[in-house]
Design a protein around this motif. Structure first.
Motif, PDB file in Angstrom:
ATOM      1  N   GLU A  75     -10.726  -1.648  -2.856  1.00 57.84           N
ATOM      2  CA  GLU A  75     -12.121  -2.102  -2.833  1.00 57.84           C
ATOM      3  C   GLU A  75     -12.645  -2.215  -4.265  1.00 57.84           C
ATOM      4  O   GLU A  75     -13.294  -3.206  -4.635  1.00 57.84           O
ATOM      5  CB  GLU A  75     -12.989  -1.154  -1.996  1.00 57.84           C
ATOM      6  CG  GLU A  75     -12.638  -1.248  -0.509  1.00 57.84           C
ATOM      7  CD  GLU A  75     -13.610  -0.526   0.422  1.00 57.84           C
ATOM      8  OE1 GLU A  75     -14.636   0.014  -0.066  1.00 57.84           O
ATOM      9  OE2 GLU A  75     -13.358  -0.512   1.644  1.00 57.84           O
ATOM     10  N   ALA A  76     -12.359  -1.220  -5.069  1.00 56.47           N
ATOM     11  CA  ALA A  76     -12.871  -1.239  -6.449  1.00 56.47           C
ATOM     12  C   ALA A  76     -12.303  -2.429  -7.221  1.00 56.47           C
ATOM     13  O   ALA A  76     -13.013  -3.093  -7.985  1.00 56.47           O
ATOM     14  CB  ALA A  76     -12.512   0.068  -7.149  1.00 56.47           C
ATOM     15  N   ILE A  77     -11.040  -2.716  -7.014  1.00 52.80           N
ATOM     16  CA  ILE A  77     -10.423  -3.823  -7.762  1.00 52.80           C
ATOM     17  C   ILE A  77     -10.987  -5.163  -7.302  1.00 52.80           C
ATOM     18  O   ILE A  77     -11.314  -6.031  -8.114  1.00 52.80           O
ATOM     19  CB  ILE A  77      -8.884  -3.758  -7.650  1.00 52.80           C
ATOM     20  CG1 ILE A  77      -8.387  -2.581  -8.495  1.00 52.80           C
ATOM     21  CG2 ILE A  77      -8.241  -5.070  -8.120  1.00 52.80           C
ATOM     22  CD1 ILE A  77      -6.897  -2.349  -8.453  1.00 52.80           C
ATOM     23  N   LYS A 115      -4.039   7.496   1.845  1.00 56.13           N
ATOM     24  CA  LYS A 115      -4.628   6.300   2.461  1.00 56.13           C
ATOM     25  C   LYS A 115      -6.040   6.055   1.929  1.00 56.13           C
ATOM     26  O   LYS A 115      -6.459   4.915   1.741  1.00 56.13           O
ATOM     27  CB  LYS A 115      -4.691   6.467   3.993  1.00 56.13           C
ATOM     28  CG  LYS A 115      -3.391   6.221   4.710  1.00 56.13           C
ATOM     29  CD  LYS A 115      -2.895   4.789   4.592  1.00 56.13           C
ATOM     30  CE  LYS A 115      -3.565   3.822   5.567  1.00 56.13           C
ATOM     31  NZ  LYS A 115      -3.027   2.455   5.371  1.00 56.13           N
ATOM     32  N   LYS A 116      -6.769   7.152   1.745  1.00 54.32           N
ATOM     33  CA  LYS A 116      -8.137   7.001   1.235  1.00 54.32           C
ATOM     34  C   LYS A 116      -8.092   6.481  -0.204  1.00 54.32           C
ATOM     35  O   LYS A 116      -8.875   5.612  -0.598  1.00 54.32           O
ATOM     36  CB  LYS A 116      -8.860   8.349   1.302  1.00 54.32           C
ATOM     37  CG  LYS A 116     -10.374   8.198   1.320  1.00 54.32           C
ATOM     38  CD  LYS A 116     -11.059   9.544   1.393  1.00 54.32           C
ATOM     39  CE  LYS A 116     -11.477   9.902   2.818  1.00 54.32           C
ATOM     40  NZ  LYS A 116     -12.001  11.279   2.913  1.00 54.32           N
ATOM     41  N   VAL A 117      -7.158   6.999  -0.980  1.00 51.02           N
ATOM     42  CA  VAL A 117      -7.025   6.523  -2.369  1.00 51.02           C
ATOM     43  C   VAL A 117      -6.736   5.020  -2.351  1.00 51.02           C
ATOM     44  O   VAL A 117      -7.344   4.243  -3.088  1.00 51.02           O
ATOM     45  CB  VAL A 117      -5.900   7.288  -3.116  1.00 51.02           C
ATOM     46  CG1 VAL A 117      -5.677   6.713  -4.507  1.00 51.02           C
ATOM     47  CG2 VAL A 117      -6.237   8.777  -3.207  1.00 51.02           C
ATOM     48  N   GLU A 118      -5.854   4.605  -1.457  1.00 54.05           N
ATOM     49  CA  GLU A 118      -5.509   3.177  -1.378  1.00 54.05           C
ATOM     50  C   GLU A 118      -6.739   2.317  -1.106  1.00 54.05           C
ATOM     51  O   GLU A 118      -6.981   1.314  -1.774  1.00 54.05           O
ATOM     52  CB  GLU A 118      -4.454   2.944  -0.283  1.00 54.05           C
ATOM     53  CG  GLU A 118      -4.167   1.469  -0.057  1.00 54.05           C
ATOM     54  CD  GLU A 118      -3.205   1.203   1.099  1.00 54.05           C
ATOM     55  OE1 GLU A 118      -2.383   2.080   1.421  1.00 54.05           O
ATOM     56  OE2 GLU A 118      -3.291   0.108   1.680  1.00 54.05           O
ATOM     57  N   ARG A 119      -7.515   2.718  -0.114  1.00 52.05           N
ATOM     58  CA  ARG A 119      -8.676   1.900   0.250  1.00 52.05           C
ATOM     59  C   ARG A 119      -9.659   1.794  -0.924  1.00 52.05           C
ATOM     60  O   ARG A 119     -10.137   0.705  -1.267  1.00 52.05           O
ATOM     61  CB  ARG A 119      -9.385   2.502   1.471  1.00 52.05           C
ATOM     62  CG  ARG A 119     -10.619   1.691   1.861  1.00 52.05           C
ATOM     63  CD  ARG A 119     -11.309   2.214   3.107  1.00 52.05           C
ATOM     64  NE  ARG A 119     -11.984   3.487   2.967  1.00 52.05           N
ATOM     65  CZ  ARG A 119     -13.134   3.670   2.329  1.00 52.05           C
ATOM     66  NH1 ARG A 119     -13.729   2.665   1.728  1.00 52.05           N
ATOM     67  NH2 ARG A 119     -13.688   4.870   2.273  1.00 52.05           N
ATOM     68  N   GLY A 179       0.820  -1.214   0.000  1.00 50.83           N
ATOM     69  CA  GLY A 179       0.000   0.000   0.000  1.00 50.83           C
ATOM     70  C   GLY A 179       0.846   1.252   0.000  1.00 50.83           C
ATOM     71  O   GLY A 179       2.080   1.188  -0.119  1.00 50.83           O
ATOM     72  N   VAL A 180       0.197   2.399   0.151  1.00 49.95           N
ATOM     73  CA  VAL A 180       0.912   3.672   0.033  1.00 49.95           C
ATOM     74  C   VAL A 180       1.963   3.866   1.136  1.00 49.95           C
ATOM     75  O   VAL A 180       2.919   4.612   0.943  1.00 49.95           O
ATOM     76  CB  VAL A 180      -0.047   4.883   0.035  1.00 49.95           C
ATOM     77  CG1 VAL A 180      -0.875   4.926  -1.233  1.00 49.95           C
ATOM     78  CG2 VAL A 180      -0.947   4.872   1.261  1.00 49.95           C
ATOM     79  N   MET A 181       1.792   3.163   2.267  1.00 50.36           N
ATOM     80  CA  MET A 181       2.789   3.310   3.327  1.00 50.36           C
ATOM     81  C   MET A 181       4.138   2.716   2.916  1.00 50.36           C
ATOM     82  O   MET A 181       5.168   3.005   3.528  1.00 50.36           O
ATOM     83  CB  MET A 181       2.306   2.649   4.631  1.00 50.36           C
ATOM     84  CG  MET A 181       1.032   3.255   5.192  1.00 50.36           C
ATOM     85  SD  MET A 181       1.143   5.039   5.423  1.00 50.36           S
ATOM     86  CE  MET A 181       1.856   5.091   7.050  1.00 50.36           C
TER      87      MET A 181
END
Ligand SMILES: Cc1ncc(C[n+]2csc(CCOP(=O)(O)OP(=O)(O)O)c2C)c(N)n1
Ligand code: SF4
Ligand SMILES: [Mg+2]
Lengths: 190, 286
Positions: B221-223, B213-217, B35-37
């Motif tokens: 979820e979409a994928i 972080k919001k973009v990551e979630r 993820g983005v982290m």
């Protein structure tokens, strides 16, 4: 391919326009002539051993360890560089680079001439470069440079190279190494 | 596994550039929890980019690439526009389609992958600008939703045709003036997120890229929902700082100010999508 470049900075006419096709199975192409594989291997080794700054350009199919054949070929290519006293400059991907490539460390199919000019390469071997990118790069090299190109291809070969060896797998490359050693001895370079 | 193609043969490690060896050794392959982290400590899948300095599209693309759960088995389909300047530099399979028909190309790729690799999760993600998604490609975008193609569509909405120098698009807000739209836009911004819902998307989100972080979630979820159910759609505000006359370091503030108005976070999930998301959450993947 009929002639060594530079072909007036244009890839045209490309080899097929002049009626030159890839060699039939079991044979090789030496300029415009269909010849025995061994003869083409000898000429390839001679070109690499006698022309300046001979370089091997391994492509993704041999650079990456994606199957057993690629792993075997990697060892053989290292040995090939030793026998031919050649440098290795990789074509590790085909992405156009921004703003430009570093010609000392890579060759890119979109402007392969930059690497050849910069390093003054007069003979080279393409190995493990995917067909369409080898096709493009070999045309550009002939149009822009006087580099003698050798395609060591695992499939049908490339009519735009000055020498094309087709169906080159581990066994064939091993044979080429033996031929190259002999030629080197004959040239008094061993 | 597909990421074998990033494994450099030992014999060649000394001749390929460091960044290629790093792709094998320091990028996050085979780890759906990436993820983005990871961005500051791992190798990114984007080597460089040729967008304007500070362009929020470049931030968006980096967050998206860091969030893909399955990068080694993901194919990105893109279209002409500023984003297409980035794609040649990505270390994943990308297909550059003709302007507008990205969702048709993605549909074909997804169907072939499902047929060729029935037991493997292969994700297809479309990334295109507002002009490509909502104007010239609207038909193809919506038709892929109607057909329930299992792909994720991400629209980079900069509210303008940036790459061709500032023409208004369907997503330009009413009244906005651009270099090549001097009279101001005469009609409202197309509510693409609503069209996506009405056309059958199972998951839809609208947001700016101000919060990684919001973009990551949202991306994950979409994928996952697309993988299991059908089309999903993400609408991202990535302002064109050049065309709206901002400096390189103004992009984030611009997005933050829109977070409170026309790009306020909005999300839609069908009950089936909720189930899929709950399942992945239970597996610790979300
Ligand atoms: C079929 C086709 N029509 C038109 C164009 C010209 N064109 C290139 S980029 C572009 C605008 C892209 O706008 P958008 O999709 O919003 O992306 P942005 O550049 O804003 O990120 C257009 C119209 C093209 N390349 N191909
Ligand atoms: S023109 Fe606009 S959208 Fe395109 S790269 Fe520059 S800032 Fe980004
Ligand atoms: Mg746009």
């Amino acid at each position: 391919m009929a002639k060594l470049g530079p072909a007036h900075y244009s890839p045209y006419p490309v080899a097929v326009y002049e009626g030159i096709l890839t060699p039939p199975k079991g044979k090789a192409l030496l300029f415009t002539e269909i010849v025995d594989e061994e003869q083409a291997m000898r000429e390839a080794a001679k070109a690499m051993l006698t022309r300046e700054n001979a370089t091997i350009f391994p492509g993704p199919q041999v650079l990456y360890a994606w199957n057993d054949e690629a792993k075997e070929k990697a060892k053989l290519i290292k040995e090939m560089a030793q026998i031919l006293d050649a440098k290795i400059i990789p074509m590790y991907d085909y992405r156009p680079k921004y703003p430009k490539i570093d010609p000392e460390v890579e060759i890119n199919p979109n402007h392969p001439n930059l690497t050849i000019w910069h390093n003054k390469i007069k003979a080279c071997i393409f190995i493990g470069v995917h067909c369409h990118y080898a096709n493009v790069a070999l045309k550009i090299i002939r149009s822009e440079t006087d580099c003698f190109t050798i395609a060591m291809c695992s499939q049908a070969g490339h009519e735009d190279a000055m020498i094309t060896l087709r169906d080159q797998h581990v066994e064939e490359i091993e044979k080429f190494l033996e031929v190259a050693k002999e030629v080197k001895k004959e040239l008094g370079k061993a | 596994m597909a990421y074998k193609i990033y494994k450099v043969n030992e014999e060649f490690k000394d001749i390929v550039p460091e960044e290629v060896v790093e792709l094998e050794e320091k990028a996050t392959w085979g780890n759906p929890k990436r993820g983005v982290m990871d961005l500051p400590v791992t190798k990114e899948l984007l080597e460089e980019h040729s967008l304007c300095a500070g362009c929020p599209e470049s931030a968006a693309i980096r967050y998206i690439l860091a969030s893909l759960p399955n990068p080694e088995d993901t194919i990105i389909v893109n279209s002409t526009g500023c984003t297409s300047l980035v794609f040649p530099h990505i270390s994943l399979h990308t297909v550059h389609s003709l302007f507008g028909n990205q969702n048709s190309v993605a549909s074909g790729i997804k169907r072939v992958l499902e047929w060729r690799f029935p037991d493997k999760a292969k994700d297809v993600v479309v990334l295109a600008g507002d002009g490509a998604t909502v104007d010239i490609g609207l038909d193809y975008t919506l038709q892929s939703f109607f057909r329930q193609e299992k792909i994720t569509t991400i629209c980079f909405d900069n509210e303008v045709y940036a790459n061709t120098g500032g023409q208004e698009s369907g997503l330009t807000p009413k009244g906005h003036v651009f270099k090549m739209a001097p009279k101001g836009k005469l009609f409202d911004k197309v509510p693409m997120w609503q069209l996506a819902i009405d056309s059958g998307c199972h998951y839809v989100a609208r947001l700016t890229v101000s919060s990684p972080k919001k973009v990551e979630r949202v991306i994950k979820e979409a994928i996952y929902v697309a993988r299991e159910l059908g089309p999903t759609y993400i609408h991202l505000y990535t302002p064109c700082i050049l065309e709206i006359g901002l400096n390189s370091d103004d992009g984030l503030d611009e997005m933050r100010s829109r977070d409170k108005e026309r790009f306020a976070f909005f999300e839609y999930k069908t009950p089936h999508a909720e189930e899929v998301i709950a399942k992945y959450k239970a597996e610790g993947l979300l």
